[in-house]
Each structure stands twice: as structure tokens, then as C-alpha cells.
Design a protein around this motif. Structure first.
Motif, PDB file in Angstrom:
ATOM      1  N   GLN A 117     -22.067  19.610 -60.215  1.00 35.99           N
ATOM      2  CA  GLN A 117     -23.322  18.944 -59.841  1.00 35.99           C
ATOM      3  C   GLN A 117     -24.483  19.931 -59.787  1.00 35.99           C
ATOM      4  O   GLN A 117     -25.613  19.592 -60.162  1.00 35.99           O
ATOM      5  CB  GLN A 117     -23.146  18.250 -58.488  1.00 35.99           C
ATOM      6  CG  GLN A 117     -22.274  17.012 -58.537  1.00 35.99           C
ATOM      7  CD  GLN A 117     -21.952  16.452 -57.162  1.00 35.99           C
ATOM      8  OE1 GLN A 117     -22.109  17.134 -56.140  1.00 35.99           O
ATOM      9  NE2 GLN A 117     -21.505  15.204 -57.114  1.00 35.99           N
ATOM     10  N   ARG A 118     -24.202  21.140 -59.348  1.00 37.72           N
ATOM     11  CA  ARG A 118     -25.259  22.156 -59.267  1.00 37.72           C
ATOM     12  C   ARG A 118     -25.550  22.779 -60.630  1.00 37.72           C
ATOM     13  O   ARG A 118     -26.686  23.185 -60.905  1.00 37.72           O
ATOM     14  CB  ARG A 118     -24.854  23.236 -58.262  1.00 37.72           C
ATOM     15  CG  ARG A 118     -24.783  22.723 -56.828  1.00 37.72           C
ATOM     16  CD  ARG A 118     -24.186  23.763 -55.897  1.00 37.72           C
ATOM     17  NE  ARG A 118     -25.056  24.935 -55.761  1.00 37.72           N
ATOM     18  CZ  ARG A 118     -24.677  26.068 -55.160  1.00 37.72           C
ATOM     19  NH1 ARG A 118     -23.448  26.189 -54.667  1.00 37.72           N
ATOM     20  NH2 ARG A 118     -25.533  27.079 -55.073  1.00 37.72           N
ATOM     21  N   ALA A 135     -20.511  14.116 -67.744  1.00 33.80           N
ATOM     22  CA  ALA A 135     -21.961  14.334 -67.866  1.00 33.80           C
ATOM     23  C   ALA A 135     -22.267  15.755 -68.329  1.00 33.80           C
ATOM     24  O   ALA A 135     -23.145  15.978 -69.172  1.00 33.80           O
ATOM     25  CB  ALA A 135     -22.641  14.060 -66.522  1.00 33.80           C
ATOM     26  N   PHE A 136     -21.526  16.716 -67.802  1.00 30.29           N
ATOM     27  CA  PHE A 136     -21.722  18.121 -68.152  1.00 30.29           C
ATOM     28  C   PHE A 136     -21.399  18.367 -69.629  1.00 30.29           C
ATOM     29  O   PHE A 136     -22.186  18.988 -70.363  1.00 30.29           O
ATOM     30  CB  PHE A 136     -20.828  18.980 -67.251  1.00 30.29           C
ATOM     31  CG  PHE A 136     -20.915  20.451 -67.503  1.00 30.29           C
ATOM     32  CD1 PHE A 136     -21.870  21.232 -66.856  1.00 30.29           C
ATOM     33  CD2 PHE A 136     -20.031  21.080 -68.362  1.00 30.29           C
ATOM     34  CE1 PHE A 136     -21.940  22.594 -67.080  1.00 30.29           C
ATOM     35  CE2 PHE A 136     -20.089  22.439 -68.595  1.00 30.29           C
ATOM     36  CZ  PHE A 136     -21.055  23.199 -67.952  1.00 30.29           C
ATOM     37  N   VAL A 140     -15.920  30.390 -57.257  1.00 37.33           N
ATOM     38  CA  VAL A 140     -14.867  29.866 -56.389  1.00 37.33           C
ATOM     39  C   VAL A 140     -15.475  28.797 -55.494  1.00 37.33           C
ATOM     40  O   VAL A 140     -16.439  29.049 -54.772  1.00 37.33           O
ATOM     41  CB  VAL A 140     -14.232  30.984 -55.534  1.00 37.33           C
ATOM     42  CG1 VAL A 140     -13.214  30.401 -54.559  1.00 37.33           C
ATOM     43  CG2 VAL A 140     -13.571  32.019 -56.435  1.00 37.33           C
ATOM     44  N   GLY A 141     -14.913  27.597 -55.584  1.00 41.43           N
ATOM     45  CA  GLY A 141     -15.421  26.493 -54.785  1.00 41.43           C
ATOM     46  C   GLY A 141     -14.965  25.165 -55.332  1.00 41.43           C
ATOM     47  O   GLY A 141     -14.146  25.095 -56.263  1.00 41.43           O
ATOM     48  N   ASP A 142     -15.491  24.097 -54.770  1.00 39.53           N
ATOM     49  CA  ASP A 142     -15.145  22.738 -55.189  1.00 39.53           C
ATOM     50  C   ASP A 142     -15.767  22.440 -56.551  1.00 39.53           C
ATOM     51  O   ASP A 142     -16.985  22.577 -56.736  1.00 39.53           O
ATOM     52  CB  ASP A 142     -15.645  21.744 -54.140  1.00 39.53           C
ATOM     53  CG  ASP A 142     -15.347  20.326 -54.530  1.00 39.53           C
ATOM     54  OD1 ASP A 142     -14.172  19.929 -54.481  1.00 39.53           O
ATOM     55  OD2 ASP A 142     -16.298  19.602 -54.902  1.00 39.53           O
ATOM     56  N   ILE A 143     -14.947  22.022 -57.493  1.00 33.29           N
ATOM     57  CA  ILE A 143     -15.412  21.830 -58.869  1.00 33.29           C
ATOM     58  C   ILE A 143     -16.480  20.752 -58.960  1.00 33.29           C
ATOM     59  O   ILE A 143     -17.485  20.914 -59.673  1.00 33.29           O
ATOM     60  CB  ILE A 143     -14.222  21.490 -59.792  1.00 33.29           C
ATOM     61  CG1 ILE A 143     -13.274  22.691 -59.885  1.00 33.29           C
ATOM     62  CG2 ILE A 143     -14.700  21.092 -61.178  1.00 33.29           C
ATOM     63  CD1 ILE A 143     -11.952  22.376 -60.526  1.00 33.29           C
ATOM     64  N   LYS A 144     -16.284  19.661 -58.256  1.00 37.20           N
ATOM     65  CA  LYS A 144     -17.267  18.569 -58.291  1.00 37.20           C
ATOM     66  C   LYS A 144     -18.641  19.065 -57.852  1.00 37.20           C
ATOM     67  O   LYS A 144     -19.650  18.841 -58.536  1.00 37.20           O
ATOM     68  CB  LYS A 144     -16.794  17.441 -57.386  1.00 37.20           C
ATOM     69  CG  LYS A 144     -17.669  16.187 -57.396  1.00 37.20           C
ATOM     70  CD  LYS A 144     -17.155  15.180 -56.387  1.00 37.20           C
ATOM     71  CE  LYS A 144     -17.922  13.865 -56.452  1.00 37.20           C
ATOM     72  NZ  LYS A 144     -17.464  13.024 -57.573  1.00 37.20           N
ATOM     73  N   ALA A 145     -18.669  19.781 -56.725  1.00 37.15           N
ATOM     74  CA  ALA A 145     -19.948  20.286 -56.198  1.00 37.15           C
ATOM     75  C   ALA A 145     -20.571  21.314 -57.134  1.00 37.15           C
ATOM     76  O   ALA A 145     -21.797  21.331 -57.337  1.00 37.15           O
ATOM     77  CB  ALA A 145     -19.733  20.890 -54.813  1.00 37.15           C
ATOM     78  N   ILE A 146     -19.737  22.157 -57.731  1.00 35.39           N
ATOM     79  CA  ILE A 146     -20.250  23.185 -58.635  1.00 35.39           C
ATOM     80  C   ILE A 146     -20.831  22.566 -59.898  1.00 35.39           C
ATOM     81  O   ILE A 146     -21.928  22.948 -60.358  1.00 35.39           O
ATOM     82  CB  ILE A 146     -19.144  24.206 -58.968  1.00 35.39           C
ATOM     83  CG1 ILE A 146     -18.845  25.077 -57.739  1.00 35.39           C
ATOM     84  CG2 ILE A 146     -19.539  25.075 -60.161  1.00 35.39           C
ATOM     85  CD1 ILE A 146     -17.660  26.012 -57.908  1.00 35.39           C
TER      86      ILE A 146
END
Length: 570
Positions: A339-340, A238-239, A331-337
């Protein structure tokens, strides 16, 4: 209730949702194997021919099911035989729990028969490891091992249990039904430093990242295995579609973006496509997602994306600025990032940039289309496998030329369908992994692409494949050489082919017959299509002995240490 240590192991495995373990018994693990016998209705045990294959099978099982893979071995050589498989899982961030049983506690440190300090041996190649010297600590330790293995950036954990601990009896408190104990473990340990806490970027950090992306005119995504580990494939699609950013992939990320999508440029690096390598070289923004900038990707680090902003998104802060200096990171979860980021990223067309990408896609070596009467073309081989096996089939490889050809030519369309050893490059990995995948996904098919050099290292596992009637089709890429090494000898050692020619057997048909496995030979393209079709439709273990020219090369090829845009095409 009071139970012994061996039964505690079983109860804890069942709590964690484990239904299958891979292993090989021995003297010091006999108590646990006796418990497995008594609980065979609750946990299935797959007996491999060698402990290394048990570790690889647990790894393949984990990579494709989303569960933690479990392997078991006895002390001494049994435990050390797991080491290569544990290291492979560590390098590729695969959640595996390895359970070994050592000599009794009062015999530790005395050079006892089949004793080894396996926690010391595996310290550099595990997320964490334990030796349990008190049965009262056993349940908690196993639960903690699973939490560590699957949290944050996944990885292998080893639990070593002395034999007397497996026999000792203590009170056991089962967890509430459906509870794996994670919440309680974290609550009891506010400083739970063994578990990677996943960072969460602030809104300001997300907005700044989106601003960098929106300002780029020639961006490219460099997608790695972390996208797969985060289950972020749909978010990536989607991105990329909204921002119209082409997607290049690492070896470990070859199945995170549909191969037929116009934005997909396939693999980047030493044997990457022209579109991926030139796209990164000419870009003004490299957006790295869950990738570690391996030396096989970046070539000359000073020349890698030298005119671009490099922005890195990864769950593990240790990977940021490790191999390539970045200009920014999240730095963090790729899926969550993702989505944001998605609502903040502007919809773009980028016609000029995508036209350049499309032009580079057309630059391919002439060898791709060469047809010979006495050998099978690697590109034809992989495309034919896909045509017959379809998008749902899992594909595993060993390590070498056949691995790179698979990455170059196989059009992966679905997530988690490509399993290979990336970081460690383990010859012998793929056969064990294929077994674990087939056991964990009984309703789907597995095709194993194996070079003849690698397959010599693990062909004993044909007995495992045959015993459990695993319908794995092994495409034996038989070029009579250690192909990747031979190419380097040809290019850099004046064709001194020192100990890389494999012209001394075995007779693969006789070997297949000995194990009760199907066999068919393919000497050219037409024969291969018929042979693979026959093997795949048979629905049982099969070897397709595929003749490939000894001098076939992996092209394109960037010279090691040189910029990745300097590629040999012929």
C-alpha cells in the motif's frame, strides 16, 4: 465466579470466537470432553477417525476462514498423533491451537500410563508451547496461546493441561464482551517476546525500495504464501498492473494472483513453468514477496537469478538471507508495505520484456495435449474440475504428482482456494484439511485431489466425511504407484522401482460402499468429464476413481540441484 479448569477452557475458546473444534477423546481429556458435552450449543465438536486428521482439519479450517483452528487430543499416543499435523501447520505458517491433556501433575515424569512430554516433543515445531500446572494460570495461558498463534507470522501453539488441572476449581474472570484479551496481554507484558512484533519500515526505506523497482527494466515478482497470510492479493494485483511486472508464484502462492491474468506466469521452481523459470533467470530484479526461497524453487542457489538484484519483502526477518543472499529487504506486513509502495511506483509498459514472457509461456511439453484411450490426461482432468466446480470451489491435495499437476494446471482465480502441504510435504494432509475447510465454509464446495498412495494413509476419514455428510468430491488419481518417487527411480536409479508399485488393492468401490460414500470410475477423458460432473452435482460425499497412466510424468522438471532454467520438457 468459580468454575473448574475444563469449563475455563470452554469459556476461553468462546471468548476467542471458536465455534468448532476437531478432536478425539481419551482418558486424560475426559473432563474437557464432558464440558464439551454440556456446552454443545456453544461449540461444535467434529470427531475424526484419527488425531492426525484432527490437526489437519484445524489447519485447513484456519487457512480458509481466517480464524485460528483448534484441535484436541488426549495424552501419550493421542498427543503424538497430532505431531505431524502440528509440524505441517508450522512449516506453512498456519494458526492452530492444539490442546492436549496429560496425566495428573503428581504423576508427571514417572513413566505413567500414556504419559509423554509433549511440550518437549513439539518444541521445534511450534511457535510456542505450554504446560499448565496451576489452574489459576489456565485462562491466561489459553488467551496467550491464541495471541501467539495469530500474531506476526502465524503458526501453531500447543497447550498441555494435566488432568487434575482440568478438574481443579478457581475464580474465573470473563473478558468484556467481544474482547479476546490481546490488548491486555500485550499491555501487561512490555517485553512480550513470545509474540512477534511486526516491524514497520521507515519512509526512507520505502522510497529506496520504490527507486530500485522503478530502475528495473526486466523485473519479476516471486509471490509466496506470505501474500495470502497478509491478505495482500488485491494490493499485489494493483501493484503488478501499475508497474507491469509479471508475477511468478511459489506452490504456497498459487492462488494469490488470478491465473488468467496476462501478467501471471504461474508456478516457479522444480516443476515451474518455462515462463516463470526463464523470467527469473533473465530478470534484472526479483521482487520476492512473502516467500522463503525453498530449495524446490531455487535449484542451484549460486545460479538462481544470478544476474538480478534480489529484493525480499517479508514479515519474518529470519527468512531474509536464509537461503538466498539478497541485495535489499523490507521487513514488515506485505499488505501494508505494498500500500505504501503503490503511489511511489512508476506506471510502465515494458513491451519488450512482456513479449519475452509471452513467448516463454508458449513453450510447454507435448504431453500436455496427449489423449489416451485407457487413461485420463492430468491437464484435462484439472481443467475439467475447474470448468465444472468453478472459481469458488476450494481445492485441496495430498502430496505427490497429483499435487504438482494441480499446481501446474488448475487455473486458480480466487484467493485462499488452494490448500496443500508445502513445506513439510505431508502425505495424508489433504483429506483432513478438506474436512476442516468444508466444516468452516458450509456454503461452498471442496474438491480434494488425492493420489492413491497418499489416500491409503487417510482413507479411514471417509467415516468422518460420511458421518457429517460433508459434500467433498475426492478425485482419486489412481496410477497404481507412488508416482513422484517412481519418476525419480526411473531417472536416477535405473528404473529399479523398489516398493513403489501399488497393485494390491484396495477395491475403492467396495471401500466407498462400506462407508456409504458415492463412487464412480473414469478410465479416459470422456468418462472423467461425465463422472466428475455426476459426483459434483450429487451434493454428497463422492469418490471419482480416475485412472492415470503409471508412467505419466510431471513436466517441465528441473533436475534437483541444477539451475532452474535447465528443464526437462519431454
Amino acid at each position: 465466579m468459580k468454575i473448574n479448569g475444563s469449563q475455563i477452557v470452554i469459556e476461553c475458546l468462546v471468548e476467542q470466537g471458536v465455534d468448532t473444534v476437531f478432536g478425539y477423546p481419551g482418558g486424560n481429556i475426559l473432563n474437557i470432553y464432558d464440558a464439551l458435552y454440556k456446552n454443545s450449543d456453544r461449540i461444535t465438536h467434529i470427531l475424526t477417525a484419527h488425531e492426525q486428521a484432527a490437526a489437519h482439519a484445524a489447519d485447513g479450517y484456519a487457512r480458509t476462514t481466517g480464524k485460528v483452528g483448534v484441535c484436541m487430543a488426549t495424552s501419550g499416543p493421542g498427543a503424538t498423533n497430532l505431531v505431524t499435523g502440528i509440524a505441517t501447520a508450522y512449516m506453512d505458517s498456519s494458526p492452530v491451537v492444539a490442546i492436549t491433556c496429560n496425566v495428573a501433575t503428581f504423576l508427571l515424569g514417572k513413566d505413567t500410563f500414556q504419559e509423554i512430554d509433549i511440550t518437549g516433543v513439539t518444541l521445534p515445531i511450534t511457535k510456542h508451547n505450554f504446560i499448565v500446572k496451576d489452574v489459576k494460570d489456565l485462562a491466561r495461558t489459553i488467551r496467550e496461546a491464541f495471541l501467539i498463534a495469530k500474531s506476526g507470522r502465524p503458526g501453531p501453539v500447543l497447550v498441555d493441561i494435566p488432568k487434575d488441572v482440568t478438574a481443579a476449581v478457581c475464580d474465573f474472570e470473563p473478558l468484556p464482551n467481544g474482547d479476546d484479551g490481546s490488548a491486555a496481554l500485550v499491555a501487561e507484558n512490555s517485553n512480550f517476546n513470545r509474540v512477534m512484533t511486526v516491524a514497520v519500515p521507515t519512509d526512507d526505506e520505502i522510497r529506496r525500495a520504490a527507486d530500485i523497482i522503478n530502475k528495473a527494466e526486466r523485473p519479476i515478482i516471486y509471490a509466496g504464501g506470505g501474500v495470502k497470510l497478509s491478505c495482500a492479493e488485491k494490493e499485489l494485483l494493483a501493484f503488478a498492473e501499475k508497474a507491469q511486472i509479471p508475477v511468478s508464484e511459489s506452490l504456497m502462492g498459487r492462488d494469490v494472483f488470478p491465473a488468467s491474468h496476462p501478467l501471471c506466469t504461474w508456478m516457479v521452481g522444480m516443476h515451474g513453468t518455462r515462463a516463470s523459470n526463464m523470467g527469473i533467470t533473465e530478470s534484472d530484479l526479483v521482487l520476492a514477496l512473502g516467500s522463503r526461497f525453498s530449495d524446490r524453487v531455487i535449484g542451484d542457489p549460486d545460479k538462481f537469478a544470478s544476474g538480478a538484484t534480489v529484493f525480499h519483502i517479508d514479515i519474518d526477518p529470519a527468512e531474509v538471507n536464509k537461503n538466498i543472499k539478497t541485495d535489499g529487504c523490507l521487513v514488515g506486513d506485505i499488505k501494508a508495505i505494498l500500500q505504501r509502495l503503490l503511489p511511489l511506483v512508476e506506471k510502465r509498459e515494458r513491451k519488450d520484456w512482456l513479449s519475452k514472457i509471452d513467448a516463454w509461456k508458449k513453450e510447454v511439453p507435448k504431453s500436455y495435449s496427449v489423449v489416451k484411450a485407457d487413461s485420463v490426461n492430468p491437464k484435462f482432468m484439472l481443467e475439467t474440475v475447474h470448468k465444472i466446480a468453478g472459481d469458488d470451489a476450494f481445492v485441496t491435495t495430498e502430496v505427490g504428482q497429483h499435487q504438482m499437476w494441480t499446481a501446474q494446471f488448475y487455473p486458480f482465480m480466487k484467493e485462499r482456494t488452494f490448500v496443500t502441504s508445502g513445506g513439510l510435504g505431508t502425505m495424508g494432509f489433504g483429506t483432513g484439511a478438506a474436512m476442516g475447510i468444508q466444516v468452516g465454509n458450509p456454503g461452498r464446495r471442496v474438491v480434494h485431489i488425492a493420489g492413491d498412495g497418499s489416500f491409503r494413509m487417510n482413507c479411514n476419514e471417509l467415516c468422518t466425511i460420511a458421518r457429517y455428510n460433508l459434500p467433498i468430491v475426492i478425485v482419486l488419481v489412481n496410477n497404481g504407484t507412488l508416482g513422484n518417487v517412481r519418476v525419480w527411480q526411473k531417472l536416477f536409479y535405473e528404473s529399479r522401482f523398489s516398493h513403489t508399485t501399488l497393485d494390491f488393492g484396495p477395491d475403492w468401490k467396495k471401500l466407498a460402499d462400506a462407508y456409504g460414500v458415492g463412487y464412480v470410475h473414469a478410465g479416459n477423458n470422456d468418462e472423467f468429464e461425465a463422472a466428475f460432473g455426476e459426483a459434483f452435482r450429487a451434493g454428497r460425499p463422492f469418490i471419482v476413481d480416475t485412472r492415470v497412466d503409471i508412467d505419466e510424468m510431471i513436466l517441465p522438471m528441473a533436475i534437483p540441484g541444477k539451475p532452474i532454467d535447465q528443464q526437462m520438457m519431454e
